[in-house]
Design a protein around this motif. Structure first.
Motif, PDB file in Angstrom:
ATOM      1  N   GLN A 261      -7.359 -13.153  -6.876  1.00  0.00           N
ATOM      2  CA  GLN A 261      -8.501 -12.248  -7.219  1.00  0.00           C
ATOM      3  C   GLN A 261      -9.004 -12.543  -8.532  1.00  0.00           C
ATOM      4  OE1 GLN A 261      -7.383  -8.168  -7.641  1.00  0.00           O
ATOM      5  NE2 GLN A 261      -9.565  -7.505  -7.524  1.00  0.00           N
TER       6      GLN A 261
ATOM      7  N   ALA B 292     -10.274 -11.865 -12.365  1.00  0.00           N
ATOM      8  CA  ALA B 292      -9.737 -10.875 -13.134  1.00  0.00           C
ATOM      9  C   ALA B 292     -10.487 -10.621 -14.324  1.00  0.00           C
ATOM     10  CB  ALA B 292      -8.401 -11.277 -13.557  1.00  0.00           C
TER      11      ALA B 292
ATOM     12  N   TRP C  63     -17.716 -15.360 -14.676  1.00  0.00           N
ATOM     13  CA  TRP C  63     -16.388 -14.814 -14.293  1.00  0.00           C
ATOM     14  C   TRP C  63     -15.492 -15.827 -14.295  1.00  0.00           C
ATOM     15  CZ3 TRP C  63     -20.425 -15.058 -10.904  1.00  0.00           C
ATOM     16  CH2 TRP C  63     -20.554 -15.913  -9.897  1.00  0.00           C
TER      17      TRP C  63
ATOM     18  N   ARG D 257     -15.759 -11.634  -5.397  1.00  0.00           N
ATOM     19  CA  ARG D 257     -14.308 -11.853  -4.954  1.00  0.00           C
ATOM     20  C   ARG D 257     -14.162 -13.443  -4.653  1.00  0.00           C
ATOM     21  NH1 ARG D 257     -14.484  -9.304   1.320  1.00  0.00           N
ATOM     22  NH2 ARG D 257     -16.501 -10.724   1.952  1.00  0.00           N
TER      23      ARG D 257
ATOM     24  N   TYR E  58     -12.972  -7.959  -7.606  1.00  0.00           N
ATOM     25  CA  TYR E  58     -12.904  -7.615  -9.138  1.00  0.00           C
ATOM     26  C   TYR E  58     -13.951  -6.648  -9.013  1.00  0.00           C
ATOM     27  CZ  TYR E  58     -13.717  -7.876 -13.958  1.00  0.00           C
ATOM     28  OH  TYR E  58     -13.988  -7.428 -15.272  1.00  0.00           O
TER      29      TYR E  58
END
Length: 215
Positions: free
Chosen positions: A124, A126, A148, A195, A207
């Motif tokens: 996942q 983070a 991300w 995700r 997330y």
């Protein structure tokens, strides 16, 4: 709201070398990460946070014995990253600091050679961060660019919503991309979710919610 996906272009990687003696050497202005450690259960590489210069970290990994520049590179703003590794495979791991245009990149730290004891190919996400811009201080809208932790090879699904509840699905973002949202209201609070799509076409958990707002 209008959403655009833009591809992040990663520029050439340099090989490891010695830090120059001159204080004007860009590498001398961007300290090399130290104390690389590996958490076997989560396949997480971590290192000491380097406070020399603003910026982020670049992790490069690949099968044991690969040449720098030929591995997979991921970017993180933290001092750790959970890598998508396969059980019983041996890998070499490197990390360096990117301090921006003025201070350049540090030398590569590593490699450390590890044997993955578990498979973490569908971790996942983070971490997320965003930047925001507006056409004018008088404008009622703004644009947000969201990035991300991205392993550089996987596809992800992203969502921007005003709800705090995890969505049922999202919009596809392939490896190495950011999500750009335009025309967002300066008076509205938003939540971002992301995700990872797994190798078997299942998904990690989302997330989020990661808040995005003008003020």
């Amino acid at each position: 709201m209008k959403r655009i996906i833009s591809i992040v272009l990663f520029f050439g990687l340099c090989t490891a070398g010695c830090i120059g003696d001159s204080p004007y050497d860009p590498q001398a202005q961007c300290g090399t990460p130290t104390n690389l450690t590996f958490e076997k259960g989560s396949n997480t590489l971590s290192w000491n946070m380097n406070t020399m210069g603003e910026g982020y970290y670049e992790v490069q990994y690949g099968e044991h014995g690969f040449s720098l520049g030929k591995g997979t590179t991921v970017v993180t703003y933290k001092n750790s990253y959970s890598l998508p590794l396969y059980q019983n495979n041996k890998y070499d791991l490197y990390v360096r600091k990117n301090c921006g245009i003025d201070n350049g990149r540090s030398n590569w730290a590593g490699p450390i050679t590890v044997l993955a004891s578990s498979t973490t190919t569908c971790v996942q996400p983070a971490y997320a961060t965003y930047t925001k811009t507006t056409s004018s201080t008088l404008s009622s809208t703004f644009d947000a660019t969201v990035s991300w932790d991205n392993d550089g090879v996987s596809a992800y699904e992203t969502v921007l919503t005003i709800s705090s509840a995890p969505p049922a699905s999202g919009q596809l973002a392939i490896a190495g991309q950011k999500a750009i949202y335009t025309g967002l209201s300066k008076t509205q609070n938003y939540n971002f979710f992301v995700r990872k799509r797994c190798a078997d076409n299942t998904f990690s958990a989302f997330y989020g919610p990661y808040p995005i707002k003008w003020n």
